[in-house]
Design a protein around this motif. Sequence first.
Motif, PDB file in Angstrom:
ATOM      1  N   MET A  30       0.809  -1.180   0.075  1.00  0.00           N
ATOM      2  CA  MET A  30       0.164  -0.085  -0.074  1.00  0.00           C
ATOM      3  C   MET A  30       0.929   1.203   0.030  1.00  0.00           C
ATOM      4  N   SER A  31       0.595   2.338  -0.750  1.00  0.00           N
ATOM      5  CA  SER A  31       1.276   3.444  -0.662  1.00  0.00           C
ATOM      6  C   SER A  31       0.781   4.172   0.532  1.00  0.00           C
ATOM      7  N   LEU A  32       1.839   5.057   1.079  1.00  0.00           N
ATOM      8  CA  LEU A  32       1.616   5.906   1.888  1.00  0.00           C
ATOM      9  C   LEU A  32       0.592   6.837   1.820  1.00  0.00           C
ATOM     10  N   LYS A  33       0.220   7.283   0.749  1.00  0.00           N
ATOM     11  CA  LYS A  33      -0.656   8.191   0.345  1.00  0.00           C
ATOM     12  C   LYS A  33      -2.028   7.681   0.509  1.00  0.00           C
ATOM     13  N   ASP A  34      -2.363   6.360   0.134  1.00  0.00           N
ATOM     14  CA  ASP A  34      -3.608   5.857   0.288  1.00  0.00           C
ATOM     15  C   ASP A  34      -3.773   5.539   1.817  1.00  0.00           C
TER      16      ASP A  34
ATOM     17  N   LEU B 163       7.753   8.168   7.846  1.00  0.00           N
ATOM     18  CA  LEU B 163       7.455   7.088   7.055  1.00  0.00           C
ATOM     19  C   LEU B 163       8.165   7.491   5.610  1.00  0.00           C
ATOM     20  N   GLU B 164       7.744   8.446   5.214  1.00  0.00           N
ATOM     21  CA  GLU B 164       8.123   8.807   3.657  1.00  0.00           C
ATOM     22  C   GLU B 164       9.680   8.839   3.357  1.00  0.00           C
ATOM     23  N   ALA B 165      10.373   9.405   4.470  1.00  0.00           N
ATOM     24  CA  ALA B 165      11.624   9.628   4.525  1.00  0.00           C
ATOM     25  C   ALA B 165      12.286   8.322   4.661  1.00  0.00           C
ATOM     26  N   ILE B 166      11.790   7.334   5.359  1.00  0.00           N
ATOM     27  CA  ILE B 166      12.551   6.219   5.822  1.00  0.00           C
ATOM     28  C   ILE B 166      12.230   4.867   4.653  1.00  0.00           C
TER      29      ILE B 166
ATOM     30  N   ASP C  53       9.790   3.758  -1.538  1.00  0.00           N
ATOM     31  CA  ASP C  53       8.413   3.740  -2.162  1.00  0.00           C
ATOM     32  C   ASP C  53       7.543   2.794  -2.327  1.00  0.00           C
ATOM     33  N   GLU C  54       6.410   2.899  -2.179  1.00  0.00           N
ATOM     34  CA  GLU C  54       4.996   2.100  -2.069  1.00  0.00           C
ATOM     35  C   GLU C  54       5.620   0.713  -1.555  1.00  0.00           C
ATOM     36  N   THR C  55       6.476   0.581  -0.243  1.00  0.00           N
ATOM     37  CA  THR C  55       6.482  -0.512   0.255  1.00  0.00           C
ATOM     38  C   THR C  55       6.028  -0.668   1.735  1.00  0.00           C
ATOM     39  N   PHE C  56       5.441   0.477   2.162  1.00  0.00           N
ATOM     40  CA  PHE C  56       4.876   0.448   3.645  1.00  0.00           C
ATOM     41  C   PHE C  56       3.530  -0.229   3.678  1.00  0.00           C
ATOM     42  N   SER C  57       3.460  -1.042   4.605  1.00  0.00           N
ATOM     43  CA  SER C  57       2.091  -1.870   4.741  1.00  0.00           C
ATOM     44  C   SER C  57       1.914  -1.658   6.243  1.00  0.00           C
ATOM     45  N   PRO C  58       0.564  -1.076   6.462  1.00  0.00           N
ATOM     46  CA  PRO C  58       0.220  -0.884   8.063  1.00  0.00           C
ATOM     47  C   PRO C  58      -0.242  -2.240   8.714  1.00  0.00           C
ATOM     48  N   ILE C  59      -0.084  -2.325   9.885  1.00  0.00           N
ATOM     49  CA  ILE C  59      -0.714  -3.447  10.958  1.00  0.00           C
ATOM     50  C   ILE C  59      -1.482  -2.748  11.881  1.00  0.00           C
ATOM     51  N   ASP C  60      -2.397  -3.289  12.231  1.00  0.00           N
ATOM     52  CA  ASP C  60      -3.291  -3.161  13.431  1.00  0.00           C
ATOM     53  C   ASP C  60      -3.760  -1.729  13.374  1.00  0.00           C
ATOM     54  N   GLU C  61      -4.082  -0.977  12.358  1.00  0.00           N
ATOM     55  CA  GLU C  61      -4.027   0.417  12.186  1.00  0.00           C
ATOM     56  C   GLU C  61      -5.580   0.627  12.591  1.00  0.00           C
ATOM     57  N   GLU C  62      -6.443  -0.308  12.627  1.00  0.00           N
ATOM     58  CA  GLU C  62      -7.895   0.026  12.828  1.00  0.00           C
ATOM     59  C   GLU C  62      -7.886  -0.008  14.757  1.00  0.00           C
ATOM     60  N   LEU C  63      -6.870  -0.231  15.265  1.00  0.00           N
ATOM     61  CA  LEU C  63      -7.107  -0.405  16.969  1.00  0.00           C
ATOM     62  C   LEU C  63      -7.189   1.191  17.361  1.00  0.00           C
TER      63      LEU C  63
END
Lengths: 260, 271
Positions: free
Chosen positions: B1-5, B55-58, B61-71
């Motif tokens: 997922m991209s960060l912007k999404d 996150l954008e700095a580290i 591109d397009e590799t970040f995938s969140p976990i448990d973001e709904e908590l």
Amino acid sequence: MSNLTAYEKVAAARGNKRPMGGYFIKNMIDNFVELHGDRRYGDDGAIIAGVGFLNGEAVTVIGMERGDTIEERIKRHFGCPTPEGYRKALRLMKNAEKFNRPIICFIGSSGAYCGIDAEERGQGEAIAENLYKMMGIKAPIISVIVGEGGSGGALALGVGNRVCMLENSVYSVISPEGCATILWKDATKASDAADVLKLTAQDLKEFDVIEKIIDEKDLTSEEICSNLKNYISEEIITLKKMSKQELLDQRYNKFRKIGR
Amino acid sequence: MSLKDFFKGLFGKESKEPRICKKCNEEIKYSDLKANHIICPNCNAYMRMNAFERLEAICDDETFSPIDEELTSKNILNFPEYDEKLEKAKKATGLNEAVVCGTCNIEGKKTAIFVMDSAFMMASMGSVVGEKLTRLFEKATAEKLPVVGFVTSGGARMQEGIISLMQMAKVSGAVKRHSDSGLLYIPVLTDPTTGGITASFGMLGDIIIAEPNALIGFAGARVIEQTTGEKLPKGFQRAEFLLEHGFIDAIVERKDLKDTLSNLLAIHTIA
């Protein structure tokens, strides 16, 4: 059970004559030998630690102590442990693990010692290291809150297989005065803050943070100490039946389920 | 997922506005700040980065995938003004809680990552922050991933009382199990890191990095001054002070952070 309000319990937990670690060690442990120093920098007077027998069982015992006289209180800096105190405690827990001895911790302190020197010598690091290493100590650990359980400075001896509290002891993330200052900019509202913080032994039992409350009402210090001794003895028998891995898993899971 | 999404444009909208540097009080155009790693171009002060910027700095591109973001946190103690504070923090940051957890690649190396955001209740740790971090370390242990964490926090969250305090032990236990599996954990301490976070996972890294001049300590400076009556030495509880006293491994400038992390990850890759 007593009918004290939360803040009355805070007052009782801090009581000038309330027995702290030193009293329980003296009255519960036979042939106690005090062991000093962290082998790094110094010896902290706010933590008394050593070895002895509890009902014939060899144990390592670590207790927070503020002292009775003003001279002793200054020497023990009012029961607030320095980094050296936490490091001494950890050193002796590692020693207990080596010799397969159960560990008993008595907790009663307004918090970790607050000072420039404590920061220079890594107060945060010392507490963090205890939380981390206690999770891996392959010996039974029983932690008892006997007075005021003041935040991280208390928790640094509180990562036990069993955690219990005396009826009128308290255990909190922040002092009621500190909380009232942040919340209402008024330290005199500490009594209200004590209510909202839910810091009594009864609250913590309800949250499943502790396993046991030791009654105090209408009992003398000797009787309380004797009942606590019986409880610790029984729990040691139970915990000694567990394998080292079971001890570690039980301790991990006990904390793992809090706030899940 | 991209960060912007992931952030659904919340930061995109907010972050284009100019910010005021707290050190020199200068108003800085966002494009100038962004081009300078969110460091004040006027006085060189390190301004606080939000989770998105970090996150954008580290992350590649397009590799970040969140976990448990709904908590999200509940007001378990029925603590006064907590619900309002949570709502306000969510609105201000677009986040559900003070830490964002997930996996990403750093120069192609898959890593578990967490980023704390001080705009969310000073990134204090309640049960959800503790639970998300614990799950991240447990997942990283199971999947044999290193953990890189951007740490900032005022400490344990008062509004969740004893439950917050216990998170210090809970997370420390998960860090230990991760470490016992032979895996790497690098906390990057950023301004400010204090209280129960310094006294738990902040100080438990294999390698501890800090940003220049970041405030890092256990007791609050004002509390120490009031309790002891002593005058605090210059630079007290700053990253440089901790380096001098032997409590952190290195101070790394923001522009070099990704390269340094990537290099350390490569050195620790198990062949």
